[in-house]
Design an enzyme around this catalytic site. Structure first.
Site, PDB file in Angstrom:
ATOM      1  N   LYS A  53       0.848  -1.201   0.000  1.00 63.14           N
ATOM      2  CA  LYS A  53       0.000   0.000   0.000  1.00 63.14           C
ATOM      3  C   LYS A  53       0.880   1.246   0.000  1.00 63.14           C
ATOM      4  O   LYS A  53       1.645   1.478   0.937  1.00 63.14           O
ATOM      5  CB  LYS A  53      -0.912  -0.011   1.226  1.00 63.14           C
ATOM      6  CG  LYS A  53      -1.688   1.290   1.437  1.00 63.14           C
ATOM      7  CD  LYS A  53      -2.408   1.277   2.782  1.00 63.14           C
ATOM      8  CE  LYS A  53      -2.940   2.657   3.145  1.00 63.14           C
ATOM      9  NZ  LYS A  53      -3.530   2.703   4.502  1.00 63.14           N
ATOM     10  N   ASP A  74      -2.274  10.557   3.752  1.00 64.69           N
ATOM     11  CA  ASP A  74      -3.704  10.286   3.882  1.00 64.69           C
ATOM     12  C   ASP A  74      -4.365  11.349   4.737  1.00 64.69           C
ATOM     13  O   ASP A  74      -4.243  11.352   5.959  1.00 64.69           O
ATOM     14  CB  ASP A  74      -3.917   8.900   4.511  1.00 64.69           C
ATOM     15  CG  ASP A  74      -5.389   8.564   4.656  1.00 64.69           C
ATOM     16  OD1 ASP A  74      -6.214   9.188   3.960  1.00 64.69           O
ATOM     17  OD2 ASP A  74      -5.707   7.659   5.452  1.00 64.69           O
ATOM     18  N   LYS A  86      -9.491  13.555   8.487  1.00 61.40           N
ATOM     19  CA  LYS A  86      -8.953  13.170   9.787  1.00 61.40           C
ATOM     20  C   LYS A  86      -8.809  14.386  10.701  1.00 61.40           C
ATOM     21  O   LYS A  86      -8.514  15.494  10.226  1.00 61.40           O
ATOM     22  CB  LYS A  86      -7.562  12.545   9.616  1.00 61.40           C
ATOM     23  CG  LYS A  86      -7.519  11.195   8.949  1.00 61.40           C
ATOM     24  CD  LYS A  86      -6.065  10.735   8.819  1.00 61.40           C
ATOM     25  CE  LYS A  86      -5.953   9.400   8.113  1.00 61.40           C
ATOM     26  NZ  LYS A  86      -6.448   8.279   8.933  1.00 61.40           N
ATOM     27  N   ASP A 125       1.797   6.390   5.784  1.00 64.16           N
ATOM     28  CA  ASP A 125       0.751   5.530   5.245  1.00 64.16           C
ATOM     29  C   ASP A 125       1.197   4.806   3.977  1.00 64.16           C
ATOM     30  O   ASP A 125       0.413   4.070   3.387  1.00 64.16           O
ATOM     31  CB  ASP A 125      -0.527   6.335   4.982  1.00 64.16           C
ATOM     32  CG  ASP A 125      -1.781   5.501   5.174  1.00 64.16           C
ATOM     33  OD1 ASP A 125      -1.702   4.458   5.844  1.00 64.16           O
ATOM     34  OD2 ASP A 125      -2.842   5.882   4.656  1.00 64.16           O
ATOM     35  N   ASP A 149     -11.850   7.521   4.449  1.00 65.13           N
ATOM     36  CA  ASP A 149     -10.603   7.345   5.202  1.00 65.13           C
ATOM     37  C   ASP A 149     -10.176   5.879   5.253  1.00 65.13           C
ATOM     38  O   ASP A 149      -9.168   5.549   5.862  1.00 65.13           O
ATOM     39  CB  ASP A 149     -10.773   7.888   6.619  1.00 65.13           C
ATOM     40  CG  ASP A 149      -9.450   8.061   7.342  1.00 65.13           C
ATOM     41  OD1 ASP A 149      -8.402   8.124   6.656  1.00 65.13           O
ATOM     42  OD2 ASP A 149      -9.452   8.120   8.586  1.00 65.13           O
ATOM     43  N   GLU A 172      -9.225   4.185   2.558  1.00 68.34           N
ATOM     44  CA  GLU A 172      -8.860   4.170   1.138  1.00 68.34           C
ATOM     45  C   GLU A 172      -7.843   3.097   0.788  1.00 68.34           C
ATOM     46  O   GLU A 172      -7.781   2.634  -0.348  1.00 68.34           O
ATOM     47  CB  GLU A 172      -8.304   5.544   0.736  1.00 68.34           C
ATOM     48  CG  GLU A 172      -6.845   5.815   1.082  1.00 68.34           C
ATOM     49  CD  GLU A 172      -6.507   5.764   2.567  1.00 68.34           C
ATOM     50  OE1 GLU A 172      -5.380   5.358   2.907  1.00 68.34           O
ATOM     51  OE2 GLU A 172      -7.390   6.104   3.392  1.00 68.34           O
ATOM     52  N   ARG A 208      -7.533  -0.086   1.457  1.00 60.74           N
ATOM     53  CA  ARG A 208      -8.039  -1.376   0.986  1.00 60.74           C
ATOM     54  C   ARG A 208      -8.590  -1.283  -0.430  1.00 60.74           C
ATOM     55  O   ARG A 208      -8.660  -2.277  -1.144  1.00 60.74           O
ATOM     56  CB  ARG A 208      -9.095  -1.901   1.961  1.00 60.74           C
ATOM     57  CG  ARG A 208     -10.363  -1.103   2.040  1.00 60.74           C
ATOM     58  CD  ARG A 208     -11.168  -1.415   3.289  1.00 60.74           C
ATOM     59  NE  ARG A 208     -10.512  -0.892   4.476  1.00 60.74           N
ATOM     60  CZ  ARG A 208     -10.998  -1.032   5.712  1.00 60.74           C
ATOM     61  NH1 ARG A 208     -12.106  -1.714   5.909  1.00 60.74           N
ATOM     62  NH2 ARG A 208     -10.363  -0.507   6.747  1.00 60.74           N
TER      63      ARG A 208
END
Length: 463
Positions: A229, A234, A241, A252, A311, A313, A315
């Site tokens: 990933k 993010d 967030k 991230d 949030d 995202e 996956r």
């Protein structure tokens, strides 16, 4: 300082580092020279874990070092414990002795403790060099330490200097170093190539999303595919967030960093494998083109996915990449992602959960994780929780919408995109050390890569 510069050949003249638990201290103390024994007593050395003392010779020069370690009787002794001295000792060469546990891990802990992220400050070279313990492979040790440092550098670099394009540049540099083929699909070309969810997550940023691919090895060799990933930053998207949750979001892309590090280890060791590395790289930003809660997105696999929260995202981009990976039916497919806060609540920052249906693979991952001090813990792909992903308007929602089993339901969502691969494992990593420990300086961390390399070495030994 390059990792190899921190090592000296086995047998080189060096200052001894006596690692000793409290139970062994009386015997070691009795064997010291009177001056050293008196100095240790004056300093209050009792061989408490982590306690260390520098012992002088008759001329005041450094003659030896004492380091307190945990006794072998503790439930789990930290194999990296001697490494804490790498950042504490003055310049010179040192040789570990005494109760050091597994010599290779003790030496690796030394090299990993010496890591510094100094891109934005004047470097302060580590000067405490370690004599390679007898029987330890220096090239192997260097491979592990340098690959880990690469991952840490990527995670520690702030997002203004590490976006999707810079992640691609890191993969291309790796490919150039090892003669691998690297390609990428960028921006709106993702739609034409049928990667709609990678595009949707990254389209709000001025830094174009992309899918990066590296291939290495002989075509006829067993296929191993690693997916990481790569969310460079993010914000949470339209489900923005709060400040505290956004502060560390440069990490991230820690899954991508782990996958890149594992790929480097494998290529450096010339393992007999057809390696494929896939990194969906995006920035989850906010603009008029951002995807929204309630949107229904197509996916590469053909499933229609309802968006429960922007949030979550990671996956989504992993799902498209995993669907691509699965089309080749690799012998082993592994993904790494800084995916859920639920994993941290369950197991904390040091122990990532992993998921697989393959019982034999699960046992080997757990065993090797402990053996190489890259620990993980298996959580279940509990089929009853699949229903938590039901959607009233699409084939699946990508989140459960409830407070329970967040890491499990994320893994169950990803599992829907893998059918043909012989074996598949998902790692929900943290990618960060909140505080310093031996071998693990505070900051970006590479989790899951060394155990993956150990598994690959076992399955696909070098030619």
């Amino acid at each position: 300082m390059p990792v190899h510069a921190l090592l000296q050949p086995a047998g080189s003249p060096a200052i001894p580092v006596h690692c000793v638990a409290a139970g062994g201290w009386p015997e070691l103390r009795a064997g010291l020279a009177p001056l050293a024994r008196a100095f240790a007593q004056a300093q209050g050395f009792e061989a408490r874990p982590g306690q260390h003392v520098l012992l002088p010779d008759a001329n005041g020069a450094l003659a030896a070092v004492l380091l307190g370690v945990e006794p072998a009787t503790v439930r789990r002794r930290d194999p990296f414990a001697p490494g804490r001295l790498a950042a504490l000792l003055p310049a010179g060469g040192y040789a570990l002795s005494g109760e050091i546990g597994e010599p290779g891990l003790a030496a690796l802990g030394w090299l990993l403790s010496a890591y510094r992220f100094e891109r934005y400050r004047k470097p302060k070279p580590a000067t405490a060099r370690l004599v390679l313990p007898a029987g330890v492979d220096g090239e192997e040790l260097t491979n592990l330490a340098e690959s880990t440092a690469l991952a840490r550098d990527l995670v520690n670099t702030p997002a203004n200097d590490l976006g999707p394009a810079e992640i691609e540049a890191a993969v291309r540099a790796l490919g150039a170093a090892f003669g691998a083929d690297v390609t990428s699909i960028v921006g709106d070309d993702l739609l034409a190539a049928n990667f709609p969810m990678i595009h949707a997550v990254g389209r709000a940023s001025p830094r174009a999303p992309r899918l990066i691919e590296l291939r290495w090895g002989e075509e006829g060799d067993p296929r191993l595919t690693l997916v990481g990933k790569g969310v460079a930053f993010d914000t949470g998207g339209l489900n923005l967030k709060p400040d505290a949750s956004m502060l560390l979001m440069k990490k991230d892309m820690g899954g991508a960093a782990a996958a890149i590090a594992a790929a480097r280890m494998i290529m450096q060791a010339k393992l007999r494998v057809r390696l494929r590395l896939l990194v969906p790289a995006v920035e989850n930003a906010v603009s008029g083109s951002a995807f929204r809660p309630g949107d229904v997105l197509p996916s590469r696999k053909g499933l229609k996915v309802e968006i429960g929260n922007t949030d979550a995202e990671g996956r989504l981009i992993l799902a498209d990449a995993l669907a691509l990976a699965d089309e080749e039916a690799p012998e082993l497919l592994i993904d790494y992602a800084t995916l859920t806060g639920a994993a941290r609540v369950a197991l904390g920052p040091d122990l990532p959960p992993f998921y697989t249906h393959d019982e034999g693979l699960a046992a080997e991952i757990a065993r090797l994780g402990m053996a190489v001090n890259d620990p993980v813990w298996r959580l279940p792909l509990w089929p009853a929780y699949d229903a938590l992903l039901d959607s009233k308007v699409a084939e699946v929602n990508h989140i459960s919408g409830g407070p329970f089993a967040g890491s499990v339901t994320a893994a169950l969502f990803l599992n829907r995109f893998v059918e043909k691969s012989v074996s598949y494992a998902h790692f929900d990593i943290y990618g960060w050390n909140p505080s310093a420990k031996p071998g693990r300086p505070e900051g970006g961390e590479c989790q899951g890569a060394r155990l993956t390399y150990a598994l690959a070495r076992q399955l696909y030994p070098a030619r």
